[in-house]
Design a protein around this motif. Structure first.
Motif, PDB file in Angstrom:
ATOM      1  N   THR A 152      -0.664   2.144  -5.821  1.00 56.51           N
ATOM      2  CA  THR A 152      -1.004   2.760  -4.534  1.00 56.51           C
ATOM      3  C   THR A 152      -0.066   3.891  -4.113  1.00 56.51           C
TER       4      THR A 152
ATOM      5  N   LEU B  42      -4.842   7.578   6.059  1.00 57.28           N
ATOM      6  CA  LEU B  42      -4.586   7.253   4.658  1.00 57.28           C
ATOM      7  C   LEU B  42      -3.349   7.934   4.095  1.00 57.28           C
TER       8      LEU B  42
ATOM      9  N   LEU C  40       0.791  -1.217   0.000  1.00 62.14           N
ATOM     10  CA  LEU C  40       0.000   0.000   0.000  1.00 62.14           C
ATOM     11  C   LEU C  40       0.832   1.280   0.000  1.00 62.14           C
TER      12      LEU C  40
ATOM     13  N   ASN D  51      -1.021   2.022   5.741  1.00 62.65           N
ATOM     14  CA  ASN D  51      -1.403   2.722   4.511  1.00 62.65           C
ATOM     15  C   ASN D  51      -0.383   3.724   4.013  1.00 62.65           C
TER      16      ASN D  51
END
Length: 564
Positions: free
Chosen positions: A362, A132, A34, A84
């Motif tokens: 990502t 995030l 990620l 993340n």
């Protein structure tokens, strides 16, 4: 079979070839990767993902091989959920990691007689849900983070405290960025707004405290419709249905402009939307100065090369009026399935990398010496691109000087609409599509491509008062070119040549998207008409699903007015 393919504009002579491809090793137990980031003082690459761990890898020059050499170094195990985002501080002594559940950990590098180890220095808890994105300030004193709880938080790293919560967004905050000059912070949300905050410190008990105030909300653009029709306001960004967790925006290393992903631009309500990234000049933060159109997939991440380069004297007409810089800045845009490399001497891309992965990209990162460019994907793999010495150009040394700031504020108080200077980017988009289509159609396994100055002479309309200029001294922000890491372990993993990525394994996990073979109708932008056919690629399903896929549909959000 998907191959990494590069297409760029070659010079007739003195061709230099970049090398790269998908690294076929087990990165994170075959789970989605990620995020990733290069250490600022070495060629060590840190990666993290859905297996909860952070791993470190040594990256060494490929030599006679087709791909750089990768060897596993170590891992950090502390998070109890998917990680993340990871980012090193500018000194490389600290590492910040943000994960599901709202945990933000600060790791510190400790040296001992037995070597160097990373240890948990602080746990920062204030977010209520998944983090995030995050970024360090240039002096490494602060961190800004964005979360699924719709908030941004400014953190004091040394004290481990929440200095300020910015809670104006009405949906997930999927990207944050810090101005390297320290004046602005910015955020991008699935509520279809980009917010830019200015630091206006206030004194309390004789101590100056951080106080970021929202100065601009970029959400809609005024666009004229067909003749004899009324004007309308059109959203500039994708809504919450964008199939990505991330909208990672970034400031240029000199702070002269901001690049914002997740753009969705229409000339009018009846036209097809164009996926794009927006360039926002420091001189006018109220509206985009230029669009960088991509093809059939949305832009999800932006990352700047940490080194600034000398001009090559090939400034084409399409970039005149947008950039007025005495040097070249190079940056990469990642869409869900491809990568574009740009510089500030031309709006057309220098190179396009297509067919990279089976699932969404990502994150992207550059090494501190600009030798490597890496990207991660939800398919569980990472790709690496290696540039030869001086392939991107000669480094430029910024002279020290006073930072030039606008003397007058351009803050709007009652309207968050922008007029986008579109210029004539039809030919640029058409060229970008041609480059990606040629790359895909020419799959041959040979990914070398000459990268050189773009000789395009596409004429662009010059937007008024939208010149991006040099801002002055950014000491401490631009990292000088550093030597590659010294001798590593002898049991380096050799990356296999680009090709089929574990077909049997992927076939068990792959979830094909339906193919859309319908041709898009030609549409008119300014005086240029063009049309194209897009074909959706295959996408890998992962343990991490689309952020809103399991949530009920929400009412469309009306952007919030600017703060006074």
């Amino acid at each position: 079979m998907l191959l990494l393919l590069l297409h760029s504009k070659p010079k007739p002579s003195n061709r230099k070839k970049m090398k790269g491809g998908t690294v076929q090793i087990v990165w994170h137990e075959r789970k989605p990767v990620l995020t990733l980031d290069f250490h600022p003082l070495s060629a060590t690459l840190a990666t993290a993902g859905a297996d909860f761990d952070i791993k470190f890898w040594s990256i060494k020059p490929s030599g006679t091989e087709k791909l750089p050499l990768v060897s596993y170094l170590s891992n950090l195990t502390y998070h109890s959920s998917a990680v993340n985002v990871i980012r090193f501080s500018s000194s490389g002594e600290l590492l910040a990691s943000g994960a599901d559940g709202g945990d933000l950990i600060i790791w510190k590098l400790n040296s001992s007689d037995t070597g160097q180890t990373w240890k948990v220095m602080k746990m920062l808890r204030s977010h209520l849900k998944d983090i995030l994105d995050l970024q360090w300030s240039s002096d490494a004193k602060y961190i800004i983070s964005g979360s699924v709880d719709n908030c941004c938080i400014i953190w004091d790293v040394n004290k481990g405290t929440n200095l300020q919560t910015l809670d104006a967004h009405a949906h997930y905050v999927q990207g944050v960025a810090w101005d390297p000059l320290g004046k602005y912070a910015s955020s991008l949300s699935s509520d279809r707004t980009c917010r830019i905050y200015m630091n206006k410190p206030h004194k309390s008990k004789g101590t100056e405290k951080v106080n970021y105030v929202c100065q601009q909300v970029i959400s809609k653009a005024d666009q004229p419709l067909f003749k004899n029709s009324q004007d309308t306001k059109i959203h500039l960004f994708h809504d919450e249905t964008l199939p990505s967790f991330f909208r990672r925006l970034a400031w240029s290393p000199d702070g002269s402009f901001l690049v914002v992903p997740a753009g969705s631009y229409k000339t009018n309500t009846a036209s097809e939307a164009v996926n794009a990234a927006y360039i926002i000049s420091r001189k006018d933060l109220s509206r985009p100065a230029r669009l960088l159109p991509s093809t059939n997939k949305a832009v999800v991440a932006v990352r700047f090369c940490p080194i600034i380069f000398k001009l090559r004297g090939t400034n084409s007409l399409d970039s005149v009026g947008v950039f007025n810089l005495p040097y070249r800045i190079i940056f990469a845009l990642a869409t869900l399935n491809s990568l574009y490399i740009y510089d500030t001497e031309s709006i057309s891309p220098l190179a396009v990398l297509a067919g990279l992965h089976y699932a969404a990209i990502t994150d992207i990162t550059w090494s501190s010496d600009a030798r490597y460019l890496a990207l991660s994907s939800q398919d569980g793999f990472c790709s690496l691109v290696e540039f030869e010495n001086d392939e991107l150009g000669s480094p430029y040394s910024l002279s020290e000087g006073k930072v030039e700031e606008d003397s007058k504020s351009t803050v709007q108080t009652g309207n968050n609409t922008a007029t986008v200077p579109t210029g004539n980017f039809g030919a640029v988009l058409s060229e970008s599509k041609d480059m990606e289509l040629e790359a895909r159609a020419g799959a041959s396994g040979n990914i070398g491509a000459a990268i050189s100055e773009n000789q395009s002479t596409v004429t662009q309309e010059k937007p008024d008062n939208m010149v991006i200029e040099a801002t002055g001294n950014v000491e401490g922000v631009i990292a000088n070119s550093r030597k590659n890491e010294a001798e590593e372990k002898t049991d380096d993993m050799v990356i296999e040549t680009t090709g089929r990525i574990g077909a049997a394994e992927l076939d068990r996990k792959r979830k094909a998207e339906p193919e859309d073979n319908a041709a898009k109708q030609p549409w008119n932008l300014g005086t240029v008409s063009f049309g194209a056919q897009d074909k959706a690629g295959q996408q890998l399903s992962s343990s991490k699903s689309t952020p809103l896929s399991n949530k009920p549909a929400r009412k469309r959000i009306t952007p919030i007015a600017l703060d006074p």
